[in-house]
Design a protein around this motif. Structure first.
Motif, PDB file in Angstrom:
ATOM      1  N   TRP A 194       0.055  -2.822  -2.026  1.00 33.96           N
ATOM      2  CA  TRP A 194       0.713  -1.400  -2.378  1.00 33.96           C
ATOM      3  C   TRP A 194       1.264  -1.530  -3.739  1.00 33.96           C
ATOM      4  O   TRP A 194       1.754  -2.507  -4.201  1.00 33.96           O
ATOM      5  N   LEU A 195       1.051  -0.251  -4.375  1.00 33.86           N
ATOM      6  CA  LEU A 195       1.638  -0.325  -5.746  1.00 33.86           C
ATOM      7  C   LEU A 195       1.931   1.326  -6.066  1.00 33.86           C
ATOM      8  O   LEU A 195       1.071   2.215  -5.203  1.00 33.86           O
ATOM      9  N   GLN A 196       2.843   1.471  -6.786  1.00 32.64           N
ATOM     10  CA  GLN A 196       2.943   2.857  -7.175  1.00 32.64           C
ATOM     11  C   GLN A 196       2.773   2.774  -8.864  1.00 32.64           C
ATOM     12  O   GLN A 196       3.181   1.900  -9.658  1.00 32.64           O
ATOM     13  N   ASP A 197       1.896   3.841  -9.326  1.00 31.15           N
ATOM     14  CA  ASP A 197       1.524   3.704 -10.658  1.00 31.15           C
ATOM     15  C   ASP A 197       2.522   4.476 -11.602  1.00 31.15           C
ATOM     16  O   ASP A 197       3.705   4.769 -10.774  1.00 31.15           O
ATOM     17  N   ARG A 198       2.535   4.572 -12.732  1.00 27.43           N
ATOM     18  CA  ARG A 198       3.630   5.132 -13.592  1.00 27.43           C
ATOM     19  C   ARG A 198       3.807   6.304 -13.199  1.00 27.43           C
ATOM     20  O   ARG A 198       4.813   6.834 -13.889  1.00 27.43           O
ATOM     21  N   PHE A 199       3.004   7.057 -12.661  1.00 31.42           N
ATOM     22  CA  PHE A 199       3.311   8.384 -12.146  1.00 31.42           C
ATOM     23  C   PHE A 199       4.009   8.787 -10.704  1.00 31.42           C
ATOM     24  O   PHE A 199       4.419   9.764 -10.436  1.00 31.42           O
ATOM     25  N   GLY A 200       3.931   7.446 -10.343  1.00 32.68           N
ATOM     26  CA  GLY A 200       4.655   7.477  -8.907  1.00 32.68           C
ATOM     27  C   GLY A 200       3.844   7.785  -7.715  1.00 32.68           C
ATOM     28  O   GLY A 200       4.186   7.547  -6.439  1.00 32.68           O
ATOM     29  N   LEU A 201       2.404   7.844  -7.965  1.00 37.80           N
ATOM     30  CA  LEU A 201       1.450   7.846  -7.153  1.00 37.80           C
ATOM     31  C   LEU A 201       1.185   6.369  -6.344  1.00 37.80           C
ATOM     32  O   LEU A 201       1.093   5.490  -7.165  1.00 37.80           O
ATOM     33  N   SER A 202       1.006   6.332  -5.191  1.00 37.63           N
ATOM     34  CA  SER A 202       0.813   5.005  -4.189  1.00 37.63           C
ATOM     35  C   SER A 202      -0.844   4.702  -4.177  1.00 37.63           C
ATOM     36  O   SER A 202      -1.277   5.631  -3.867  1.00 37.63           O
ATOM     37  N   TRP A 203      -1.009   3.598  -4.407  1.00 37.69           N
ATOM     38  CA  TRP A 203      -2.438   2.811  -4.197  1.00 37.69           C
ATOM     39  C   TRP A 203      -2.338   2.027  -3.211  1.00 37.69           C
ATOM     40  O   TRP A 203      -1.111   0.986  -3.329  1.00 37.69           O
ATOM     41  N   GLN A 204      -3.260   1.619  -2.601  1.00 37.23           N
ATOM     42  CA  GLN A 204      -3.593   0.354  -1.897  1.00 37.23           C
ATOM     43  C   GLN A 204      -4.747  -0.433  -2.448  1.00 37.23           C
ATOM     44  O   GLN A 204      -5.860   0.078  -2.266  1.00 37.23           O
ATOM     45  N   VAL A 205      -4.680  -1.586  -2.995  1.00 40.13           N
ATOM     46  CA  VAL A 205      -5.710  -2.219  -3.741  1.00 40.13           C
ATOM     47  C   VAL A 205      -6.143  -3.279  -2.822  1.00 40.13           C
ATOM     48  O   VAL A 205      -5.579  -4.015  -2.574  1.00 40.13           O
ATOM     49  N   THR A 206      -7.248  -2.938  -1.920  1.00 36.06           N
ATOM     50  CA  THR A 206      -7.772  -3.647  -0.919  1.00 36.06           C
ATOM     51  C   THR A 206      -8.827  -4.393  -0.781  1.00 36.06           C
ATOM     52  O   THR A 206      -9.856  -3.476  -0.867  1.00 36.06           O
ATOM     53  N   PRO A 207      -8.876  -5.528  -0.699  1.00 34.72           N
ATOM     54  CA  PRO A 207     -10.400  -6.236  -0.575  1.00 34.72           C
ATOM     55  C   PRO A 207     -10.982  -5.890   0.739  1.00 34.72           C
ATOM     56  O   PRO A 207     -10.260  -5.897   1.687  1.00 34.72           O
ATOM     57  N   THR A 208     -12.176  -5.508   0.695  1.00 36.98           N
ATOM     58  CA  THR A 208     -13.389  -5.360   1.872  1.00 36.98           C
ATOM     59  C   THR A 208     -13.087  -6.374   2.859  1.00 36.98           C
ATOM     60  O   THR A 208     -13.003  -6.088   4.084  1.00 36.98           O
ATOM     61  N   VAL A 209     -12.931  -7.687   2.433  1.00 33.05           N
ATOM     62  CA  VAL A 209     -12.695  -8.807   3.335  1.00 33.05           C
ATOM     63  C   VAL A 209     -11.698  -9.038   4.160  1.00 33.05           C
ATOM     64  O   VAL A 209     -11.571  -9.108   5.321  1.00 33.05           O
ATOM     65  N   LEU A 210     -10.541  -8.284   3.619  1.00 29.04           N
ATOM     66  CA  LEU A 210      -9.188  -8.332   4.288  1.00 29.04           C
ATOM     67  C   LEU A 210      -9.499  -7.513   5.529  1.00 29.04           C
ATOM     68  O   LEU A 210      -9.025  -7.995   6.572  1.00 29.04           O
ATOM     69  N   ILE A 211     -10.067  -6.044   5.624  1.00 30.54           N
ATOM     70  CA  ILE A 211     -10.060  -5.263   6.537  1.00 30.54           C
ATOM     71  C   ILE A 211     -11.048  -6.198   7.663  1.00 30.54           C
ATOM     72  O   ILE A 211     -10.953  -6.122   8.975  1.00 30.54           O
ATOM     73  N   GLU A 212     -12.127  -6.637   7.154  1.00 28.83           N
ATOM     74  CA  GLU A 212     -13.116  -7.339   7.851  1.00 28.83           C
ATOM     75  C   GLU A 212     -12.298  -8.475   8.794  1.00 28.83           C
ATOM     76  O   GLU A 212     -12.505  -8.665   9.830  1.00 28.83           O
ATOM     77  N   MET A 213     -11.568  -9.512   7.943  1.00 28.44           N
ATOM     78  CA  MET A 213     -10.899 -10.575   8.708  1.00 28.44           C
ATOM     79  C   MET A 213      -9.805 -10.038   9.809  1.00 28.44           C
ATOM     80  O   MET A 213      -9.480 -10.388  10.718  1.00 28.44           O
ATOM     81  N   LEU A 214      -9.159  -8.883   9.363  1.00 27.91           N
ATOM     82  CA  LEU A 214      -8.022  -8.335  10.419  1.00 27.91           C
ATOM     83  C   LEU A 214      -8.636  -7.568  11.498  1.00 27.91           C
ATOM     84  O   LEU A 214      -7.824  -7.781  12.558  1.00 27.91           O
ATOM     85  N   ASN A 215     -10.055  -7.346  11.464  1.00 26.48           N
ATOM     86  CA  ASN A 215     -10.466  -6.771  12.615  1.00 26.48           C
ATOM     87  C   ASN A 215     -11.702  -7.970  13.293  1.00 26.48           C
ATOM     88  O   ASN A 215     -12.416  -7.603  14.135  1.00 26.48           O
ATOM     89  N   ASP A 216     -11.384  -9.290  13.048  1.00 24.14           N
ATOM     90  CA  ASP A 216     -12.111 -10.052  13.688  1.00 24.14           C
ATOM     91  C   ASP A 216     -11.588 -10.318  15.182  1.00 24.14           C
ATOM     92  O   ASP A 216     -10.632  -9.885  15.444  1.00 24.14           O
ATOM     93  N   PRO A 217     -12.697 -10.403  15.968  1.00 23.31           N
ATOM     94  CA  PRO A 217     -12.513 -10.546  17.394  1.00 23.31           C
ATOM     95  C   PRO A 217     -11.561 -11.850  18.004  1.00 23.31           C
ATOM     96  O   PRO A 217     -11.011 -11.694  19.107  1.00 23.31           O
ATOM     97  N   ASP A 218     -11.419 -12.617  16.979  1.00 26.42           N
ATOM     98  CA  ASP A 218     -10.470 -13.699  17.574  1.00 26.42           C
ATOM     99  C   ASP A 218      -9.219 -13.412  17.032  1.00 26.42           C
ATOM    100  O   ASP A 218      -8.919 -13.449  15.699  1.00 26.42           O
ATOM    101  N   PRO A 219      -8.379 -13.131  17.784  1.00 27.65           N
ATOM    102  CA  PRO A 219      -6.828 -12.685  17.400  1.00 27.65           C
ATOM    103  C   PRO A 219      -6.167 -13.744  16.716  1.00 27.65           C
ATOM    104  O   PRO A 219      -5.250 -13.276  15.844  1.00 27.65           O
ATOM    105  N   ALA A 220      -6.577 -14.999  17.005  1.00 30.29           N
ATOM    106  CA  ALA A 220      -5.444 -15.876  16.168  1.00 30.29           C
ATOM    107  C   ALA A 220      -5.918 -16.000  14.796  1.00 30.29           C
ATOM    108  O   ALA A 220      -5.035 -16.111  13.878  1.00 30.29           O
ATOM    109  N   LYS A 221      -7.155 -15.782  14.378  1.00 35.15           N
ATOM    110  CA  LYS A 221      -7.702 -15.762  13.062  1.00 35.15           C
ATOM    111  C   LYS A 221      -7.116 -14.415  12.307  1.00 35.15           C
ATOM    112  O   LYS A 221      -6.381 -14.488  11.137  1.00 35.15           O
TER     113      LYS A 221
END
Length: 157
Positions: free
Chosen positions: A104-131
């Motif tokens: 997460w970051l806030q730009d110079r105007f105060g607007l918030s952005w989430q700079v998120t790699p696609t692979v992060l979401i894929e890994m967080l949704n892995d069926p193996d909870p340990a992973k």
């Protein structure tokens, strides 16, 4: 025309913000600019609203005065396909702003952005909870998301 348009309230930097966002995103363009007239409430000739587009999504920016500020309660997520793309958006949007945990970051105007790699979401949704839990733990230690470190956590035994 899209049914719902994000409408961003700025103090008096709407035009600056529109040009900044159009410079950061390769698939972006500045649209129409409407100016205040003699009736106000802003100074005559100053920007009232400006429209712009990022990746096919239309936005409107308003110079509404200092009454309201952005908060991280609303943010825009950027889906990044590579570390180079994460690095690019992180560097450009964080300049003059501030960085936070977990991509997460806030730009110079105060607007918030989430700079998120696609692979992060894929890994967080892995069926193996340990992973997925190892990836979550790794992400919680990061400000800018680093894909190689996510892979290390994902593959750890």
């Amino acid at each position: 025309m899209q049914k719902i348009t994000p409408f961003l309230w700025f103090d008096n930097q709407a035009e600056q913000a529109v040009h900044f966002y159009a410079s950061v995103f390769k698939n972006a363009k500045v649209g129409k600019v409407a100016r205040y007239g003699e009736a106000g409430p802003g100074p005559a000739g100053s920007v009232m609203v400006a429209t712009f587009e990022i990746e096919g999504l239309a936005f409107t920016a308003l110079n509404g005065g200092p009454n309201f500020k952005f908060t991280p309660a609303v943010s825009f997520v950027i889906d990044c396909k590579s570390q180079a793309e994460v690095d690019y958006f992180w560097e450009k949007l964080a300049e003059g702003g501030r960085t936070d945990q977990c991509g997460w970051l806030q730009d110079r105007f105060g607007l918030s952005w989430q700079v998120t790699p696609t692979v992060l979401i894929e890994m967080l949704n892995d069926p193996d909870p340990a992973k997925s839990q190892r990836v979550m733990a790794a992400m919680m230690q990061m400000t800018k998301i680093e894909i190689p470190k996510l892979h290390e956590a994902y593959e750890a035994a």
